[in-house]
Design an enzyme around this catalytic site. Structure first.
Site, PDB file in Angstrom:
ATOM      1  CG  HIS A   1      -1.957  -1.132   1.116  1.00  0.00           C
ATOM      2  ND1 HIS A   1      -2.657  -1.592   2.207  1.00  0.00           N
ATOM      3  CD2 HIS A   1      -2.360  -1.899   0.073  1.00  0.00           C
ATOM      4  CE1 HIS A   1      -3.468  -2.576   1.835  1.00  0.00           C
ATOM      5  NE2 HIS A   1      -3.285  -2.787   0.540  1.00  0.00           N
TER       6      HIS A   1
ATOM      7  CB  SER B   1      -9.100  -6.377  10.100  1.00  0.00           C
ATOM      8  OG  SER B   1      -8.858  -5.497   8.997  1.00  0.00           O
TER       9      SER B   1
HETATM   10  N1  APR Z   1      -0.723  -7.101  17.881  1.00  0.00           N
HETATM   11  C1  APR Z   1      -1.221  -7.773  16.802  1.00  0.00           C
HETATM   12  N2  APR Z   1      -2.376  -7.438  16.172  1.00  0.00           N
HETATM   13  C2  APR Z   1      -3.046  -6.381  16.674  1.00  0.00           C
HETATM   14  C3  APR Z   1      -2.602  -5.630  17.785  1.00  0.00           C
HETATM   15  C4  APR Z   1      -1.380  -6.039  18.389  1.00  0.00           C
HETATM   16  N3  APR Z   1      -0.873  -5.384  19.451  1.00  0.00           N
HETATM   17  N4  APR Z   1      -3.512  -4.638  18.010  1.00  0.00           N
HETATM   18  C5  APR Z   1      -4.480  -4.768  17.070  1.00  0.00           C
HETATM   19  N5  APR Z   1      -4.206  -5.819  16.277  1.00  0.00           N
HETATM   20  C6  APR Z   1      -4.970  -6.339  15.140  1.00  0.00           C
HETATM   21  C7  APR Z   1      -6.462  -6.108  15.201  1.00  0.00           C
HETATM   22  O1  APR Z   1      -7.101  -7.139  15.937  1.00  0.00           O
HETATM   23  C8  APR Z   1      -6.829  -6.167  13.718  1.00  0.00           C
HETATM   24  O2  APR Z   1      -7.076  -7.510  13.310  1.00  0.00           O
HETATM   25  O3  APR Z   1      -4.531  -5.656  13.993  1.00  0.00           O
HETATM   26  C9  APR Z   1      -5.572  -5.644  13.012  1.00  0.00           C
HETATM   27  C10 APR Z   1      -5.728  -4.228  12.525  1.00  0.00           C
HETATM   28  O4  APR Z   1      -6.703  -4.232  11.506  1.00  0.00           O
HETATM   29  P1  APR Z   1      -6.861  -2.917  10.609  1.00  0.00           P
HETATM   30  O5  APR Z   1      -6.892  -1.731  11.510  1.00  0.00           O
HETATM   31  O6  APR Z   1      -7.995  -3.177   9.682  1.00  0.00           O
HETATM   32  O7  APR Z   1      -5.479  -2.842   9.809  1.00  0.00           O
HETATM   33  P2  APR Z   1      -5.099  -3.613   8.482  1.00  0.00           P
HETATM   34  O8  APR Z   1      -5.693  -4.978   8.455  1.00  0.00           O
HETATM   35  O9  APR Z   1      -3.621  -3.512   8.340  1.00  0.00           O
HETATM   36  O10 APR Z   1      -5.795  -2.690   7.351  1.00  0.00           O
HETATM   37  C11 APR Z   1      -5.552  -3.041   6.026  1.00  0.00           C
HETATM   38  O11 APR Z   1      -6.744  -1.065   5.293  1.00  0.00           O
HETATM   39  O12 APR Z   1      -7.269   1.154   5.422  1.00  0.00           O
HETATM   40  C12 APR Z   1      -6.485   0.228   4.775  1.00  0.00           C
HETATM   41  O13 APR Z   1      -4.478   0.741   3.696  1.00  0.00           O
HETATM   42  C13 APR Z   1      -5.020   0.512   4.958  1.00  0.00           C
HETATM   43  O14 APR Z   1      -3.222  -1.094   4.967  1.00  0.00           O
HETATM   44  C14 APR Z   1      -4.477  -0.776   5.552  1.00  0.00           C
HETATM   45  C15 APR Z   1      -5.536  -1.793   5.181  1.00  0.00           C
END
Ligand code: APR
Length: 245
Positions: free
Chosen positions: A115, A185
């Site tokens: 990304h 997620s």
């Molecule tokens: N350790 C591991 N996982 C964690 C922690 C932690 N300390 N804290 C939160 N999480 C997990 C949450 O449970 C969730 O499953 O990290 C994940 C975060 O999910 P999102 O906020 O949706 O992030 P991500 O999956 O990376 O989003 C994907 O969405 O908006 C776009 O471009 C953006 O790259 C991003 C993409």
């Protein structure tokens, strides 16, 4: 003599990592969809979409300037460092949805950003012209020009834009001997589809304190934070590597 050289050149097993915002949470960087996450505080289509950039580029420059200032004060955490350390035992290939540079700063030598990269900007008219920002030069605006005179934008893949590195990512996953998903997620495609490209029989681990439903896949879920989960998984992975030697 040749045996020694051969042993040194013995191919390491391929460990492919797919990381999301969760791996950087313990470095103090907000995730997107957790409580008080980025998308709770900003209208995602205004600050991270192609339409948003056309409508109000100044807002997008401001949004990414704020994230760069947070990033320069953040440090890689133990999860990033364990992944870098595992390069002693594995051909580690990190595929990340994150735009931070914490994997690189922890020492990982093979990082593929799906990304984009927060510390880079690129020409609006020529996407192959990219410049690196430095900690003392973090801010951009609608008048920022590259050394070649082009108007520049954040080197980020906005929603509504293609993901140029996805083919390479699929190729990496298809070569994995072990696949590990950390802190995502699994709601954003095509990144979330990578699980489909693991060869049958390849062990898959998913580290997340609040994991998405992966019941359709043969995945070992480690319901822990990235640092705790990687500490547990490291012992398993090192033991596997030593058994193969
Ligand atoms: N350790 C591991 N996982 C964690 C922690 C932690 N300390 N804290 C939160 N999480 C997990 C949450 O449970 C969730 O499953 O990290 C994940 C975060 O999910 P999102 O906020 O949706 O992030 P991500 O999956 O990376 O989003 C994907 O969405 O908006 C776009 O471009 C953006 O790259 C991003 C993409």
């Amino acid at each position: 003599m040749y045996v020694t050289i051969f042993m040194c050149m013995k191919k390491k097993p391929v460990l492919v990592i797919s990381s999301g915002a969760g791996i950087s949470a313990e470095s103090g960087i907000k995730t997107f969809r957790d409580a008080d996450g980025l998308w709770e505080n900003y209208p995602v289509m205004d600050v991270a979409s192609a339409d948003g950039f056309r409508r109000n580029p100044a807002l997008i420059h401001k949004f990414y300037n704020e994230r760069r200032h947070q990033l320069v004060n953040a440090r890689p955490n133990e999860a990033h460092k364990i992944l870098a350390d595992l390069e002693k035992y594995y051909d580690v290939r990190v595929i990340t949805q994150n735009v931070d540079d914490l994997h690189e700063r922890a020492g990982s030598s093979n990082v593929l950003h799906l990304h984009g990269e927060l510390m880079k900007i690129r020409s609006i008219k020529n996407p192959d012209y990219i410049e690196e920002l430095s900690p003392d030069n973090l801010d951009t605006n609608v008048e920022t020009r590259g050394k070649n005179g082009d108007l520049m934008r954040p080197h980020i893949v906005f929603f509504q834009e293609p993901v140029p590195n996805i083919e390479k990512a699929v190729e990496e996953v298809s070569e994995a001997d072990i696949f590990v998903v950390i802190g995502t997620s699994l709601v954003v495609y095509p990144a979330a589809s990578l699980l489909n490209f693991v060869r049958p029989g390849v062990p898959v681990f998913y580290i997340d304190p609040n994991p998405a439903d992966v019941s359709g896949f043969p995945v070992k879920v480690i319901r822990k934070t990235a640092t705790a989960g990687m500490a547990e998984l490291r012992d398993i992975l090192v033991k596997k590597a030593e058994e193969k030697e």
